[in-house]
Design an enzyme around this catalytic site. Structure first.
Site, PDB file in Angstrom:
ATOM      1  N   ASN A  93       0.853  -1.190   0.000  1.00  0.00           N
ATOM      2  CA  ASN A  93       0.000   0.000   0.000  1.00  0.00           C
ATOM      3  C   ASN A  93       0.885   1.235   0.000  1.00  0.00           C
ATOM      4  O   ASN A  93       2.022   1.198   0.476  1.00  0.00           O
ATOM      5  CB  ASN A  93      -0.864  -0.001   1.271  1.00  0.00           C
ATOM      6  CG  ASN A  93      -1.813   1.175   1.345  1.00  0.00           C
ATOM      7  OD1 ASN A  93      -2.456   1.526   0.346  1.00  0.00           O
ATOM      8  ND2 ASN A  93      -1.915   1.796   2.504  1.00  0.00           N
ATOM      9  N   HIS A 144       0.757   5.128   1.492  1.00  0.00           N
ATOM     10  CA  HIS A 144      -0.003   5.925   2.452  1.00  0.00           C
ATOM     11  C   HIS A 144       0.592   7.335   2.501  1.00  0.00           C
ATOM     12  O   HIS A 144       1.812   7.493   2.579  1.00  0.00           O
ATOM     13  CB  HIS A 144       0.061   5.283   3.835  1.00  0.00           C
ATOM     14  CG  HIS A 144      -0.764   6.006   4.845  1.00  0.00           C
ATOM     15  ND1 HIS A 144      -2.144   5.919   4.872  1.00  0.00           N
ATOM     16  CD2 HIS A 144      -0.414   6.873   5.817  1.00  0.00           C
ATOM     17  CE1 HIS A 144      -2.601   6.699   5.837  1.00  0.00           C
ATOM     18  NE2 HIS A 144      -1.576   7.294   6.432  1.00  0.00           N
ATOM     19  N   SER A 184       4.666   6.915   2.473  1.00  0.00           N
ATOM     20  CA  SER A 184       5.310   5.640   2.808  1.00  0.00           C
ATOM     21  C   SER A 184       4.706   4.529   1.964  1.00  0.00           C
ATOM     22  O   SER A 184       3.491   4.461   1.803  1.00  0.00           O
ATOM     23  CB  SER A 184       5.041   5.274   4.281  1.00  0.00           C
ATOM     24  OG  SER A 184       5.331   6.333   5.157  1.00  0.00           O
ATOM     25  N   ASP A 201      -2.558   0.418   8.297  1.00  0.00           N
ATOM     26  CA  ASP A 201      -1.398   1.277   8.037  1.00  0.00           C
ATOM     27  C   ASP A 201      -0.226   0.991   8.972  1.00  0.00           C
ATOM     28  O   ASP A 201       0.477   1.903   9.413  1.00  0.00           O
ATOM     29  CB  ASP A 201      -1.792   2.768   8.141  1.00  0.00           C
ATOM     30  CG  ASP A 201      -2.866   3.147   7.136  1.00  0.00           C
ATOM     31  OD1 ASP A 201      -2.882   2.564   6.038  1.00  0.00           O
ATOM     32  OD2 ASP A 201      -3.697   4.020   7.452  1.00  0.00           O
TER      33      ASP A 201
HETATM   34  C1  GAR Z   1      -2.772   8.725  -2.825  1.00  0.00           C
HETATM   35  O1  GAR Z   1      -2.348   9.991  -2.384  1.00  0.00           O
HETATM   36  C2  GAR Z   1      -2.547   7.690  -1.748  1.00  0.00           C
HETATM   37  O2  GAR Z   1      -1.441   7.981  -0.958  1.00  0.00           O
HETATM   38  C3  GAR Z   1      -3.838   7.781  -0.970  1.00  0.00           C
HETATM   39  O3  GAR Z   1      -4.826   7.972  -1.935  1.00  0.00           O
HETATM   40  C4  GAR Z   1      -4.275   8.716  -3.016  1.00  0.00           C
HETATM   41  C5  GAR Z   1      -4.693   8.069  -4.312  1.00  0.00           C
HETATM   42  O4  GAR Z   1      -4.325   8.846  -5.407  1.00  0.00           O
HETATM   43  N1  GAR Z   1      -4.065   6.593  -0.230  1.00  0.00           N
HETATM   44  C6  GAR Z   1      -4.609   6.572   0.984  1.00  0.00           C
HETATM   45  O5  GAR Z   1      -4.991   7.565   1.552  1.00  0.00           O
HETATM   46  C7  GAR Z   1      -4.732   5.191   1.597  1.00  0.00           C
HETATM   47  N2  GAR Z   1      -5.164   5.298   2.966  1.00  0.00           N
HETATM   48  P1  GAR Z   1      -4.313   8.243  -6.871  1.00  0.00           P
HETATM   49  O6  GAR Z   1      -5.684   7.578  -7.076  1.00  0.00           O
HETATM   50  O7  GAR Z   1      -4.159   9.432  -7.760  1.00  0.00           O
HETATM   51  O8  GAR Z   1      -3.192   7.276  -6.963  1.00  0.00           O
END
Ligand code: GAR
Length: 223
Positions: A111, A113, A140, A149
């Site tokens: 994942n 985060h 991360s 997480d």
């Molecule tokens: C990313 O910023 C990722 O870090 C976050 O969602 C976004 C997805 O963006 N993930 C979380 O918050 C997981 N808990 P994307 O769809 O443009 O890749």
């Protein structure tokens, strides 16, 4: 050493900019992976369009119609397994996964985060970082374990927080780093350099304490 590309399934819920970074790495030849499918829990996720444009199968599995998280996750697991992935990549997949799902894929599930874990687990990380007044924030990549997480961190990237930052400006700065470190972590796993053993990161055969102090800068320098 030539290896077959690692089969990968990517799970998304939204924009899919991290998915795009992985697609670009695969198509550009820097990532030895074969993204076999992209699965979204939302039909309106823009990432599905990114997958289709790259000729990758795009699937939707909505929660509607399932009575419990466990039932949905069992269906999701079956969809994922149908593609026989060596690695399952959560790229903005905004659902909490049941222990059964995580357990079935443990060691092969990662994942990204948007915080410097273990800081700011959960949602709204940029807002919370600003409220806390931190001067440094980041993102991360970690192996997923049942606790949210909390799995061993593979790589982190740090960014400064400026006094006039908003959640939006900070998110943008962090996301630019996400797009660097996610392909890097996927590459390390595909090359057999990073793996999880006893819920710890093993990197180049050596156990690394969690969270390890591998910054994106160290990592890029080591390439
Ligand atoms: C990313 O910023 C990722 O870090 C976050 O969602 C976004 C997805 O963006 N993930 C979380 O918050 C997981 N808990 P994307 O769809 O443009 O890749």
């Amino acid at each position: 050493m030539n290896r077959d590309p690692m089969p990968v399934v990517v799970l998304i819920s939204g924009n899919g900019s991290n998915l795009q970074a992985l697609i670009d790495g695969q198509l550009g030849g820097s990532l030895p992976i074969d993204i076999r499918a992209v699965i979204s829990n939302r039909a309106d996720a823009y990432g599905l369009e990114r997958a289709r444009r790259a000729g990758i199968g795009a699937e939707v599995l909505e929660y509607r119609g399932y009575e419990t998280r466990e039932a949905y996750d069992a269906a999701l697991l079956a969809r994922v397994r149908a593609h026989e992935p060596g690695l399952v990549v959560l790229a903005g997949f905004m659902r909490i996964l049941s222990p059964a799902f995580v357990g079935a894929l443990e060691g092969r599930l990662i994942n990204i985060h948007p915080s410097l874990l273990p800081e700011f687990r959960g949602l709204h990380t940029h807002e919370r970082a600003l409220e806390a007044g931190v001067t440094e924030h980041g993102c991360s990549v970690h192996f997923v374990i049942p606790e949210l997480d909390a799995g061993p961190v593979i790589v982190q990237a740090r960014v400064p927080v400026y006094p006039d930052d908003t959640a939006e400006t900070l998110a943008k700065r962090v996301q630019a780093q996400e797009h660097r470190i996610y392909p890097l972590a996927v590459r390390w796993i595909a090359e057999g350099r990073a793996r999880m053993r006893d819920r710890e990161l093993v990197f180049d055969g050596q156990p690394r304490a969690t969270p390890p102090a591998i910054t994106a800068e160290d990592a890029l320098a080591a390439l």
